[in-house]
Design a protein around this motif. Sequence first.
Motif: not given
Lengths: 97, 648
Positions: B118-125, B241-247
């Motif tokens: 779900a966090t990469q929906l655009n490319s995974h779709l 789209a979520p922001r990039l994971s900070r960690s």
Amino acid sequence: MRRTDNSAPTPPDRTLADVPLEEEVVLVRMDVAGDDVESLLERGIVPGCKLCPIRHAPAGGPTVYRVDGALVALRKETAACLCVRSALEAAGVLASN
Amino acid sequence: MNGGTPSATLVVDPAEGNGAAQGRAPLVALVGPPNSGKSTLFNHLTGLRQRVANYPGVTVERRSGQVSLPTGPVEVIDLPGVHGLSPRSLDQMVTRDVLLGEQEGARQPDAVVLVLDATQLNSHLMVAEPVLGLGLPALVVLTMADELDRREGALRVSRLSGELGVEVALVNARDRATLEPVHRFLKALHTGGEEVRACPIVVAADHVEGHGAGRPLPMIDLFAARRERARALGRSAGFQAPRLSRSTQRLDALVLHRLWGPLIFAGVVALVFQAIFAWAVPLMDGTEAAIAASGDLVRTVLPESWFRSLLIDGVWAGVGSVVVFLPQILILFLFIAVLEDSGYMARAAVIADRLMHRVGLQGKSFLPLLSAYACAVPAIMSARTVEDERDRIATIFVAPFMTCSARLPVYALLIAAFIPAQPMLGPFFGQRAAVLVGLYALGLVAAIGTAAILKGTLLKGRPVPFVMELPPYRLPSVRSVGARLLDRAKVFVRRVGKVILTVTVVLWVLTQLPVTPDGETPPISDSALGRVGHVIEPVIEPLGFDWRIGIGLVTSLAAREVIVGTLGTIYGIENQDSQDFELQAALQRDLDLGAAVALLIFFVFALQCMSTVAVMRRETGGWRWPILQFTYMLLLAYVGAWAANAIL
């Protein structure tokens, strides 16, 4: 700075390999031979996508790019085959059309 | 387009013998891009009721399992991670063929569960279009719900479901409750519920049948259009789209840092080495003792006969040679699973790429070559992740040059017998250690040189783009690591076990024949195996070896370390406790320094391992590469050993 006066698209003169870190660019042309390009296309690296180099691997290794919220590493040779335009500039060209 | 309804092309292979032959349980295929959480979902659904096998004739693994539901069982297969269905890679070809019901040994699935991050929906779709377009009833599962939330992304599931025309479930693998829609979908396969429906998208021929010849450009256009449709779909589903994971960003700043990056990389490699060579030793010693003790027990229980000898000297010894490596292999697999699931392995490949590229390989070759220090068999299998076929062949061709652990007992015996224990650089680094390091280095140099030669000749070709996805860092789950460990171990035992057992039993038979006139087994020098040793003696004489070493070289084809036991038998060493010492003394009598070094060098280069040959045949789909590899390594070993013997 926006090129709103020029209706003909300016020829892209930069490749992804030349883009400094943290500058967002739009992919305009791919000069990768034949079927090899498919591994890039499948990951959403297609003309029109936004790419942003965010980190170089040590000792001249691949560079990590942000593409559509994902991180993808590409070698310099591959990046040099991808012609890009800065995101701002691309937005300007689109606005002028 | 789609060749009719699923049942029209249903193929039930009775040879499969895994329950599918009953043909009753509905079959569901899990499809999705790599790192989409597909295997985690599979583990959650099937628990430990999984089987791993290969599709007939190809190296792609077939993972399947069963879900027991109140309505009845459902068979689930986990297909390889793919970005599309074009025949670009073997994984994609098999996935496409399974979904179309055209894959040998697999019936067509009754439904598809498409797993996307779900966090990469655009490319995974982008995968959704070719997969859903096949017209099979489908459920779309969007994973990483928790991460989407945490990283401030958003998505309207009901809208996406409306757009796609199939059920969509947003799940979080760590929260079983979120998996309820998946169970509901599986139950509906029995009850004929409305959840089970196919996507109404009509797919152009290109997506299913690959790209026609003579149309170079449309491929880019095709994907550009597909991406645009995927984004439009995401937009109408309110995807933010979520922001990039900070960690992940913070960790990458460290792990890919100019200075710290290579240091961490070296630290991880050192840790893996330490684990497989130091921490595994007590476990291996324990296993070895257990095998020996159980063999002795059987020996006392059974009366003396050819059967007892076959059982103990053939079967027991064969099984023992495999099982003794199991602790080490499991520790290696544990590290690999943790490094892969955490996301570090992708970074390691990026760091290693520069170096590997220089010798004609690539970053993804790093993991197989590291594994090869334990055993070439899992190494060769793990090279499947190297997408480019030329790079993959080059990687598996050179993997057996890495010093696998089966060489160590041979090195240890010869070094202890011929190299004095004198200090060289301080008290901790003596001549013996130097020789051992030298042998490792020699193998590595041979691997690098061979890779360069191959990529300049037989495997010459245009360099393909190196595309490495860097998944966000995640805490590996015990469940997924455990499941991987278990199925890797099963595959290892099956692959290696069969070959070693067969070779050991054949060698045992050769030591029993011909039976002497009074019905006794012959002394080893008169046996069929002994005669083989005598026959090859003239060939190996220039290396400084006699027929005894010749027999050892032949038996070591089962597994390299077998030569130690064989030499023990040949020299008639009965006393197990002083075996090492007596064998060293016997070798010192029979070999001079030149011959001993020649033997070491022979073992550095020669492909004395039939399991590796068998796996090579399997992974390259024919005999060409394994024969070439065996001959090349044997020639190198012969010339190297000859030179050593001549010089010293």
